[in-house]
Write a protein that holds these residues in place. Structure first.
Motif, PDB file in Angstrom:
ATOM      1  N   ARG A  22      37.166 -36.820 -22.412  1.00  0.00           N
ATOM      2  CA  ARG A  22      36.981 -35.522 -23.088  1.00  0.00           C
ATOM      3  C   ARG A  22      35.580 -35.312 -23.634  1.00  0.00           C
ATOM      4  O   ARG A  22      34.943 -34.302 -23.384  1.00  0.00           O
ATOM      5  CB  ARG A  22      37.966 -35.421 -24.265  1.00  0.00           C
ATOM      6  N   ASP A  44      33.480 -45.343 -15.089  1.00  0.00           N
ATOM      7  CA  ASP A  44      34.841 -45.208 -15.618  1.00  0.00           C
ATOM      8  C   ASP A  44      35.758 -46.124 -14.817  1.00  0.00           C
ATOM      9  O   ASP A  44      35.544 -46.315 -13.613  1.00  0.00           O
ATOM     10  CB  ASP A  44      35.341 -43.753 -15.528  1.00  0.00           C
ATOM     11  N   VAL A  45      36.747 -46.691 -15.503  1.00  0.00           N
ATOM     12  CA  VAL A  45      37.700 -47.542 -14.787  1.00  0.00           C
ATOM     13  C   VAL A  45      38.553 -46.687 -13.845  1.00  0.00           C
ATOM     14  O   VAL A  45      39.169 -47.207 -12.927  1.00  0.00           O
ATOM     15  CB  VAL A  45      38.601 -48.331 -15.772  1.00  0.00           C
TER      16      VAL A  45
HETATM   17  N1  LIG Z   1      31.440 -37.207 -31.814  1.00  0.00           N
HETATM   18  C1  LIG Z   1      32.459 -36.452 -31.487  1.00  0.00           C
HETATM   19  O1  LIG Z   1      32.500 -35.274 -31.812  1.00  0.00           O
HETATM   20  C2  LIG Z   1      33.590 -37.029 -30.670  1.00  0.00           C
HETATM   21  C3  LIG Z   1      34.562 -36.166 -30.144  1.00  0.00           C
HETATM   22  C4  LIG Z   1      35.591 -36.729 -29.386  1.00  0.00           C
HETATM   23  C5  LIG Z   1      35.649 -38.108 -29.185  1.00  0.00           C
HETATM   24  N2  LIG Z   1      34.712 -38.904 -29.728  1.00  0.00           N
HETATM   25  C6  LIG Z   1      34.753 -40.370 -29.523  1.00  0.00           C
HETATM   26  O2  LIG Z   1      34.480 -40.604 -28.139  1.00  0.00           O
HETATM   27  C7  LIG Z   1      35.240 -41.693 -27.657  1.00  0.00           C
HETATM   28  C8  LIG Z   1      36.038 -41.254 -26.424  1.00  0.00           C
HETATM   29  O3  LIG Z   1      36.939 -40.226 -26.793  1.00  0.00           O
HETATM   30  P1  LIG Z   1      37.559 -39.250 -25.692  1.00  0.00           P
HETATM   31  O4  LIG Z   1      38.411 -38.283 -26.436  1.00  0.00           O
HETATM   32  O5  LIG Z   1      36.517 -38.740 -24.780  1.00  0.00           O
HETATM   33  O6  LIG Z   1      38.507 -40.282 -24.901  1.00  0.00           O
HETATM   34  P2  LIG Z   1      39.167 -40.128 -23.447  1.00  0.00           P
HETATM   35  O7  LIG Z   1      40.388 -40.971 -23.423  1.00  0.00           O
HETATM   36  O8  LIG Z   1      39.294 -38.677 -23.101  1.00  0.00           O
HETATM   37  O9  LIG Z   1      38.049 -40.771 -22.506  1.00  0.00           O
HETATM   38  C9  LIG Z   1      37.760 -42.133 -22.465  1.00  0.00           C
HETATM   39  C10 LIG Z   1      37.376 -42.514 -21.045  1.00  0.00           C
HETATM   40  O10 LIG Z   1      36.963 -43.887 -21.032  1.00  0.00           O
HETATM   41  C11 LIG Z   1      37.461 -44.481 -19.854  1.00  0.00           C
HETATM   42  N3  LIG Z   1      37.504 -45.945 -20.019  1.00  0.00           N
HETATM   43  C12 LIG Z   1      38.431 -46.711 -20.647  1.00  0.00           C
HETATM   44  N4  LIG Z   1      38.094 -48.009 -20.592  1.00  0.00           N
HETATM   45  C13 LIG Z   1      36.918 -48.080 -19.925  1.00  0.00           C
HETATM   46  C14 LIG Z   1      36.056 -49.151 -19.549  1.00  0.00           C
HETATM   47  N5  LIG Z   1      36.329 -50.435 -19.858  1.00  0.00           N
HETATM   48  N6  LIG Z   1      34.929 -48.856 -18.843  1.00  0.00           N
HETATM   49  C15 LIG Z   1      34.628 -47.575 -18.506  1.00  0.00           C
HETATM   50  N7  LIG Z   1      35.419 -46.513 -18.845  1.00  0.00           N
HETATM   51  C16 LIG Z   1      36.542 -46.768 -19.534  1.00  0.00           C
HETATM   52  C17 LIG Z   1      38.834 -43.854 -19.667  1.00  0.00           C
HETATM   53  O11 LIG Z   1      39.319 -43.996 -18.337  1.00  0.00           O
HETATM   54  C18 LIG Z   1      38.537 -42.393 -20.064  1.00  0.00           C
HETATM   55  O12 LIG Z   1      38.135 -41.624 -18.929  1.00  0.00           O
HETATM   56  C19 LIG Z   1      36.106 -42.167 -28.821  1.00  0.00           C
HETATM   57  O13 LIG Z   1      35.484 -43.251 -29.449  1.00  0.00           O
HETATM   58  C20 LIG Z   1      36.135 -40.974 -29.774  1.00  0.00           C
HETATM   59  O14 LIG Z   1      36.279 -41.342 -31.134  1.00  0.00           O
HETATM   60  C21 LIG Z   1      33.677 -38.391 -30.442  1.00  0.00           C
END
Ligand SMILES: NC(=O)c1ccc[n+]([C@@H]2O[C@H](COP(=O)([O-])OP(=O)(O)OC[C@H]3O[C@@H](n4cnc5c(N)ncnc54)[C@H](O)[C@@H]3O)[C@@H](O)[C@H]2O)c1
Length: 378
Positions: A22, A44-45
């Motif tokens: 996201r 990404d995995v």
């Molecule tokens: N700063 C902000 O405003 C903000 C907003 C949303 C999320 N975040 C942070 O961003 C991070 C991700 O959140 P998200 O909502 O995008 O999560 P998400 O689940 O939508 O995306 C995470 C991605 O990482 C991938 N992934 C998992 N393990 C992996 C690995 N070992 N190697 C490579 N890729 C891998 C997953 O397949 C997935 O596509 C979290 O830490 C969250 O707290 C920050």
């Protein structure tokens, strides 16, 4: 080792982005707008997530895809690694990237443990590598200007501050990925949705937390961690900060606000279902109240830069600009490595206080991990 030696302003800095979910789309949009950056690879995995991400923003057809972050870092040797994976994986990836000479744009929270956050912060100090944290609120317009004025004493003594983050998320959000709402990989409403607002409040108030008292609850969402948390922090300068963070409110009605109160002035800024509001007042020497919104808006337009209004729509643009400047000019980013450590320490202090039912001294001396909360609601 990444080669950061020729990272002059005219040579784009290479980027590898790890985690294509996201938040990664906001990163991609920001990168696409900055000439000083070149996205070399995403990781990404799940390869479909990587393909979907690259297809969502124009201009990344040639970007390589990896499924192993170590391979990507070893082969590309980027100047910057962007860490956008689930929070429980931040530590291992951040550490590996820094050990291979990469600067970081590290999403919040820095890590899920105090000792790991300290290790990443120390590593940044030792190597001189920059870490810009995903603490987006520091990059909103006006807040930096107000922060400087508070720090210079323009408003007199800071008495207290408050934040509420009522960021409702339904079961669909929590069910969208297994890591969400777990103690090990995410934490609850405070650790995920509120940590960057806490970081902002403390930054504006200009003093470090020295004590946390808190309660957390599970009201509606079916998750392992809290969907509601309330805390009070005592800062080193004696000011108090009050915190409310929740995902148990109505998902279509997101509201958040922070306020800082000083002897001769007060500031409130927030969002109500996407609509921003701002109220900055000071008391003139003759005792009359003066509204300062116009003054700050004009000043911000004039100064532009990182805090431009474009960044209000995607604060990650401000973070990337700031990180590029920090690398090229060898200075600390606005949301620096220390802010990553300090906010994790505060958050885990809040959880520790909720667990022990008593105030907790900060920084935490004997360490604390989010997994120490396992079973809290059983
Ligand atoms: N700063 C902000 O405003 C903000 C907003 C949303 C999320 N975040 C942070 O961003 C991070 C991700 O959140 P998200 O909502 O995008 O999560 P998400 O689940 O939508 O995306 C995470 C991605 O990482 C991938 N992934 C998992 N393990 C992996 C690995 N070992 N190697 C490579 N890729 C891998 C997953 O397949 C997935 O596509 C979290 O830490 C969250 O707290 C920050």
């Amino acid at each position: 080792m990444a080669d950061n030696s020729n990272s002059s302003a005219s040579t784009p800095l290479s980027v590898v982005l790890i985690g294509c979910g996201r938040v990664a789309e906001k990163h991609l949009k920001a990168i696409s707008k900055l000439k000083g950056l070149e996205l070399k690879a995403v990781v990404d995995v799940n390869p479909d997530s990587a393909k979907r991400l690259l297809g969502s923003v124009k201009g990344f057809a040639a970007t390589r895809i990896f499924n192993d972050y170590k391979e990507a870092i070893d082969e590309v040797k980027p100047s910057i690694v962007s860490v956008t994976v689930p929070s429980g994986l931040h530590f291992q990836i951040a550490k590996y990237a820094m050990e291979h000479g990469c600067n970081l744009l590290l999403e919040k929270p820095m890590t899920m443990s105090v000792s790991e956050a300290r290790e990443i912060f120390e590593l940044s100090k030792k190597t001189g590598l920059k870490i810009a944290m995903g603490h987006i609120y520091r990059y909103l317009p006006i807040v930096g200007l107000v922060r400087n004025d508070i720090a210079e004493g323009k408003y007199g003594k800071v008495t207290h501050g408050t934040i509420y983050v009522r960021w409702g998320h339904g079961d669909d959000y929590y069910n969208s990925a297994a890591w969400r709402g777990t103690w090990k990989s995410d934490g609850g409403a405070l650790m995920n949705q509120t940590i960057h607002a806490i970081d902002l409040l403390i930054w504006l108030m200009g003093s470090e937390p020295e004590e946390a008292s808190a309660m957390i609850a599970q009201r509606i969402r079916k998750i392992e961690a809290e969907d509601l948390g309330m805390a009070v922090l005592r800062l080193e300068n004696g000011a108090l900060a009050q915190i409310e963070g929740t995902t148990a409110t109505i998902p279509s009605k997101h509201t958040a606000e922070f306020s800082v109160f000083c002897e001769n002035g007060q500031l409130s800024m927030g969002l109500d279902s996407g609509k921003p509001h701002l109220n900055i007042f000071t008391v003139k020497p003759d005792g009359r109240l003066k509204k300062l919104n116009g003054y700050y808006i004009r000043k911000q337009f004039k100064e532009g830069g990182i805090f431009s209004y474009k960044c209000a729509l995607n604060p990650h643009l401000g973070i990337y600009k700031d990180l590029c400047d920090s690398i090229n000019e060898d200075k600390d980013p606005i949301a620096d490595a220390y802010s990553g450590f300090s906010s994790v320490d505060t958050l885990l202090g809040i959880y520790k206080s909720a667990k022990e039912g008593k105030p907790v001294e900060l920084p935490i001396k004997d360490g604390f991990n989010s997994t120490d909360m396992t079973g809290f609601f059983d």
